[in-house]
Design an enzyme around this catalytic site. Sequence first.
Site, PDB file in Angstrom:
ATOM      1  N   ARG A  46      -6.135  10.339  -0.566  1.00 17.28           N
ATOM      2  CA  ARG A  46      -5.848  10.730  -1.954  1.00 17.28           C
ATOM      3  C   ARG A  46      -7.135  10.811  -2.761  1.00 17.28           C
ATOM      4  O   ARG A  46      -7.292  11.663  -3.634  1.00 17.28           O
ATOM      5  CB  ARG A  46      -4.874   9.730  -2.583  1.00 17.28           C
ATOM      6  CG  ARG A  46      -3.429   9.963  -2.128  1.00 17.28           C
ATOM      7  CD  ARG A  46      -2.504   8.864  -2.622  1.00 17.28           C
ATOM      8  NE  ARG A  46      -2.774   7.603  -1.944  1.00 17.28           N
ATOM      9  CZ  ARG A  46      -2.855   6.418  -2.542  1.00 17.28           C
ATOM     10  NH1 ARG A  46      -2.707   6.329  -3.853  1.00 17.28           N
ATOM     11  NH2 ARG A  46      -3.093   5.332  -1.850  1.00 17.28           N
ATOM     12  N   HIS A  50       0.858  -1.187   0.000  1.00 12.70           N
ATOM     13  CA  HIS A  50       0.000   0.000   0.000  1.00 12.70           C
ATOM     14  C   HIS A  50       0.890   1.231   0.000  1.00 12.70           C
ATOM     15  O   HIS A  50       1.825   1.320   0.798  1.00 12.70           O
ATOM     16  CB  HIS A  50      -0.898  -0.015   1.239  1.00 12.70           C
ATOM     17  CG  HIS A  50      -2.010   0.974   1.188  1.00 12.70           C
ATOM     18  ND1 HIS A  50      -1.805   2.326   1.232  1.00 12.70           N
ATOM     19  CD2 HIS A  50      -3.354   0.808   1.057  1.00 12.70           C
ATOM     20  CE1 HIS A  50      -2.976   2.943   1.165  1.00 12.70           C
ATOM     21  NE2 HIS A  50      -3.932   2.041   1.055  1.00 12.70           N
TER      22      HIS A  50
END
Lengths: 542, 206, 423
Positions: free
Chosen positions: A336, A316
């Site tokens: 994000r 990740h």
Amino acid sequence: MSMNAIPWADALAALAAPPAAPPATDVQALLRRWHPDHQAGASVPLRVGASAGQACPPPLAALLHANTLIDDTDVAGCATVDTGLLVIGGGGAGCVAALTAAAAGVKVVLATKLGLGDSNTVMAEGGIQAAIGAEDSLQAHFDDTIKAGQRAGDPALVRALVTEGPAAIRWLIEQGMSFDREEQGGGAIRLRRKRAGGTSVPRILSTRDVTGLEMMRVLREAVLLHPNITVWNRSPVVELLSDGAGRCRGAVIYSLYLHRFVLVRAGAVVLATGGAGRLHLNDFPTSNHLGATADGLVLAYRLGARLREGDSFQYHPTGVGWPASLRGQLISEAARSLGAQMRNGHGERFIEELSARDVVAAAILREIGEGRGVERDGCLGVLLDTPGLERAKPGVLAGSLVSLLHLAHKSGTDPAREPMLVCPTLHYQNGGIVVQPDGSTDVPGLFCAGEVSGGIHGRNRLMGNALLELVVFGRRAGLAAASCDAARLGRANLDHVQDWRRALAAAGLPLEVRAPMLFPEVANFSMAADRALGRAPVLAAG
Amino acid sequence: MIEVEIDGRTATVPEGTTIILAAAEAGIALTANVGCMGQGVCGACRALVRREGSREVETALACETKVEQGMRVSFLDRYTLPQQQAYGTADLADGWTIYERMLAAFPNATHCRHCSGCDRACPKGIEVQKGVELAAQGELGAAAAVFELCVMCNLCSAACPESIAPNHLGLFARRAVAASGQRPTDLIRRLHEIEAGSMAVDTTPR
Amino acid sequence: MSAMTTTTNDVTSRVLTAPDSLVGASLAGWLAAGGGTGLRRALDDRAGIIGLIERAGLRGLGGAGFPTHRKWAAVAAEPGPEKVVICNGNEDEPGTFKDRVLLGRTPHQVIEGALIAALAVGARRVVMYVNPHLTEAIEAVGEAVRQWRAHALLAALETALGGPVLLELRPSSGRYIGGEETAVVASVEGGFPFPRRKPPYPAQSGVHGLPTLINNAETLANVPHILRHGAAWFRALGRGEAAGTKLFSLSGDVQRPGLYELPMGATLAELIFDCGGGMLMGREFKAVFTGGPSNTLLSRDDLDVALDFESVRARGSRLGTGAMIVVSEGTSIPRKVTEFVEFFAEGSCGQCPPCKTGTYQLATLLRRIDTGHATRADLEQVRQLCGLLPGSGRCGLIDGAITVVASSLERFGAEYERMLIGG
């Protein structure tokens, strides 16, 4: 990694200038050069078993090549329990499978290594995909998933995944799971959607950034309250049982309460043991819970199930880089998705933030490796510009990113004023046991659901597809397993163990290495010491 | 380095270490009361914590609490409810009967004696007692909101002298509100489209 | 406890349970037996009451052993006129059954004691706070209160105190925790019996903020006798330095369990063997859980201990309520302790999470030990909790629970060790 990096203070100063758009990237070249899966020594060929010759990371290969923890003498005379279905694993997939089979009237034993729900599912933050938007379609979800997986996924599985996505959401709501909503006037609601990296439309449904927590506590409660399900906590599986003709007939459980083995004979077994993050491949930190030690992979493989994409893991992009005490913990992709940018030590954006996870992770490793990373107290990473996000969307941190806020609080920083140092963390096993769309494996009577199974995510998983997978395939596996004939349980033994040992010997593999691992080294668990407790006589008091 | 005592064993660990990692360092077998190892969401690592020189003993999650010099820590097993509330998922579907079902499943919900022990016990700072009161009054939506970040560690259930099972009551409220009330129009339409066959998936490579 | 109302020891040493004191709810009977004399003497010399109590050496018999005159003096020193006297008859500790006998069979001496206390401290509200589970006591006190209200002696007291005196019966919540002083205050105020942190002490700020005197029923029962017979007489009742008599609730593996009134300072052996008739046939003495049962266990070496506050304290324990739960060899100490800790866990009021959750955790671990499922690590955790928990509650409940666990570990540690897996 290169030792060159830009000091924290300099990187903060560089953050002031508004950044240019990130440069165009040759994705394939980036992945080949920087993704951990593709580094020298990242995998070795398997030497034994149904997928011999397939590539696999050395620590996982060592477990797949290992001898059993037990043999016949260990289980002679131990207690035997019969049940319709044995579900192994107390995370999301196990709970969904158990609930589905129980709803079909089957008596279920759910055995879990830690406590029910203490799993990766509960830690999932970002959300769950389901194509429900007007501008979205099942086809778009299918295409996005296949593409992000580098076209390695099984189309039949992916079709099942996306097609049952909306029904899975309905089922979750019926169980009592709550999703973020948008009022439509007149009392009508729609579900709020976020965009996942590497997807064409906003498709992520969520409960703020605690989606897994919301899902897991609902599933756990439903399981605990279901009269057809018996939960065994602290009961890791140590070996599967077969009928001598290749059919799975149950499992040997080790009870950490009783310090003894228990034989469970079942009409069918659903393996939902999750992934392998605690193997710390390539020395990466992990976002995974303590129990993610590949136990299910090892046992299914030993009984004859094939593996696929066993060399493909997800790192990740935004694990915590600093402080060291929180390294590896996850900052949700939701940050994000809501617009947070990433910057290197020069203040530059270096990748489109909502690219697929493998691409973003590789890009971060490139920045660090080429000396543009940021160094803080000896920790390396790049910056996640949370202050920029808060400026652009005032209130977004407190409103939508409660987990991020909580994490920052634990590191003693204010994410509205200070960016976070992020670095990739070992997050997910993309591949796994080969399954059919009904969750069945090469081994009759053995089903897999959730992270332990492979073929859905290809070589890279999209955000939100893990939670969807565990619901869709948990239901499918639970339903298919429920239809197995449990009326005549018949023979259940460890005959396959002898075959396995012969195979190991033939391949020149050592018999001293034993698996499944059950607990990582940090847990200080010794099976031998724990079993010694079970053998000792207990004297009466007086 | 910092010295702490955990479940009767001593660990010497660097400053900034969490209790759960200090427990590992002390050689304690981490096979129970452990899970997510730091995110603070699985609620497994409940502990009583006493700081040096203090009379106060707090309840905390060991993966989220950093060690301090002279700290003493004792892990708490997951509290087992004396009687499990009995309700099924089917009980959640009908908004008209939910309040009744809740009172039947949680007969002690209205017995709160306002001791605030649940609030003090909660390692997540949830206003548990307020949530219980709202649920008892039938304000399930408001109660649901109170318990949004509950990790089901069961500490409030252990602390409650009236066996209300506050976290489970809160979860009932959350589940009931969602199951009986959330009817998203976009999801409903998409389900219809799939049912009607207008949402086929072409799996041929392109 | 079937024999609890049978007092079989020598009549000469009995005061509170002397045959002519056991008159039930009849005020006339009590007065005929010499009752009322104490209150009259008190009315004659109000200023001398507290000094007399001091000279008599009366101490709190609910468990603490705190000098009674000091409590009284503290409340008397507070500015009046509104003060409260509470007779604490909440008695709910396992193995304690003295107040139920006193209040059920001889309530008037207790009430007269409370009225004398009211006179001494200047209180015009007197509350008989009685556990409703003691049905006989509740009925007797209710009737006794009615008779007092109509009697001239109460009118004389009102004259002395310059206004009406409210004498009332207040059933307690019936919960164990309701016997704790600050919980008594909360309960009399009409609320749930939540203890609170001290200070302030009830003497300064009790019921509705008023100066409040709280005495155990047995303590107050002695007062009319002291007023009537004098301090020297009272001191002479006890042995050695100890003053007065003490009610002992004897239970467990003895031939004749029951309530016994002995001189303060009689030995444990006298109580068990002379009064209780010794151990049950074929049983060997093993230990005694004293007091609440929240005190340190007494063992074989302590049979010679004089049962008074100082002597018992010198053995590291406390006299407590005078409850003596005798167990014999063959009785599992861990099992008894587990039962007591479970009682405390249930009784914990909930305000302080370390008390509630800590006692539950202790009970879980002890139950695991008792059933042979515990490992050494479990016992280590028990020992650690014994060090970690004390002092963490607002009241003493958690401390009492820890005391019984810790002392049983200290004196019978080997028994716990033997029950461990791999022990």
